[in-house]
Write a protein that holds these residues in place. Sequence first.
Motif, short mmCIF file in Angstrom:
data_model
loop_
_atom_site.label_atom_id
_atom_site.label_comp_id
_atom_site.label_asym_id
_atom_site.label_seq_id
_atom_site.Cartn_x
_atom_site.Cartn_y
_atom_site.Cartn_z
N VAL A 184 0.85 -1.20 0.00
CA VAL A 184 0.00 0.00 0.00
C VAL A 184 0.88 1.24 0.00
CG1 VAL A 184 -1.86 -1.17 1.25
CG2 VAL A 184 -0.13 0.13 2.52
N GLN A 189 -1.01 5.75 3.49
CA GLN A 189 -2.13 5.02 4.07
C GLN A 189 -1.76 4.46 5.44
OE1 GLN A 189 -3.89 2.04 1.49
NE2 GLN A 189 -4.89 0.99 3.18
N THR A 205 -1.64 7.29 8.01
CA THR A 205 -2.97 7.70 8.45
C THR A 205 -3.52 6.75 9.49
OG1 THR A 205 -3.42 8.73 6.30
CG2 THR A 205 -5.32 8.19 7.68
N THR A 216 2.93 8.48 -1.46
CA THR A 216 1.56 8.37 -1.98
C THR A 216 1.42 7.43 -3.16
OG1 THR A 216 1.92 10.32 -3.39
CG2 THR A 216 0.94 10.70 -1.21
#
Length: 323
Positions: A287, A291, A294, A312
């Motif tokens: 990923v 992510q 977060t 990202t």
Amino acid sequence: MKGLRAFFVALTVCIATVFAAQPAYVQSTKGDSTHWTGLNWTADDTALFGGAPVYRGKDTHLILVRYHFFVSEYDVDQLSPLWVAHVDEQDSVLKDRGRKTGAWGRKDDHFEPDANVAAYSKSLGLPFVTDASYTNANPPGLPVDAKGYFKITRGHMASNQEMKSLGDQAAGLESQKQSFSLANVVPQMQHNNAPIWAKLEDDCLQWAEKLGRVAVISGPVFAPDPALPLPANKVLFTEGKDGVRIPIPTHFFKIIIGKIDGKVAAVGFLVPHRADLSIADLKKCVVPIRQIETLAKLDFMPASGANDAMETTVDERWLGSAQ
């Protein structure tokens, strides 16, 4: 004069507000308290991380525990590391192959609380994790199956395999012993710990051999996903012998940083806490690093400057190179 006095009053209030917003942070007494790094890391090892990960979560009591070759930022309120950082070197693969038997058999290694974590927890009147916390640790909602796939075990963040493959033999043996600190451990089902998590640890060694060295940051995530089975869809707590209730992660993350073609590159893995994952599922766990940031409320590589592109997007160059 009044204006100057008003300025200093305002400055004092501003400083007090800033410090009040910071987590209650305690530097471990292990090693040089002016640095965050592993005690035996080189300057090149440290540089890869782009600074210590920064916690963006709620106010909590943290302690940074520094060992020879890994570092754990531990949340004594949550009874869990926020993150654990280590470095794998280019010769780690060869050392691992030669350190399998005899003194490397782990017979004398036992999981133990870190003395700094225990002392800090006691000073706050808080419980701390002991080895008994992992005795019959499965909660009623997560029964142990006949094959033991769902059994909650002690999941290393900096693995025994990687820690023993660093430094000379004496340093490797000491580092292997240190890896059994409970500041380096989170609850993890046996069949999540292996094969998929163990394969990712082995891949880190392979990447290090190929790239020269890699920086690795691992940790738990507590972000239930209703679409997944237990314990990934609800934060459960262990039911160990000593009565200390440890939150069971819903996922685990691992971020690997290295240099590809002379430039820093990174890849992130978010592994759901499931017992039915195979090695083939590992690529599905890749990923964007943002992510993970977060979900874990962490900022990785904070000193690296503008790293939005690296965080990202998924760098395809990592995929397939070790898997």
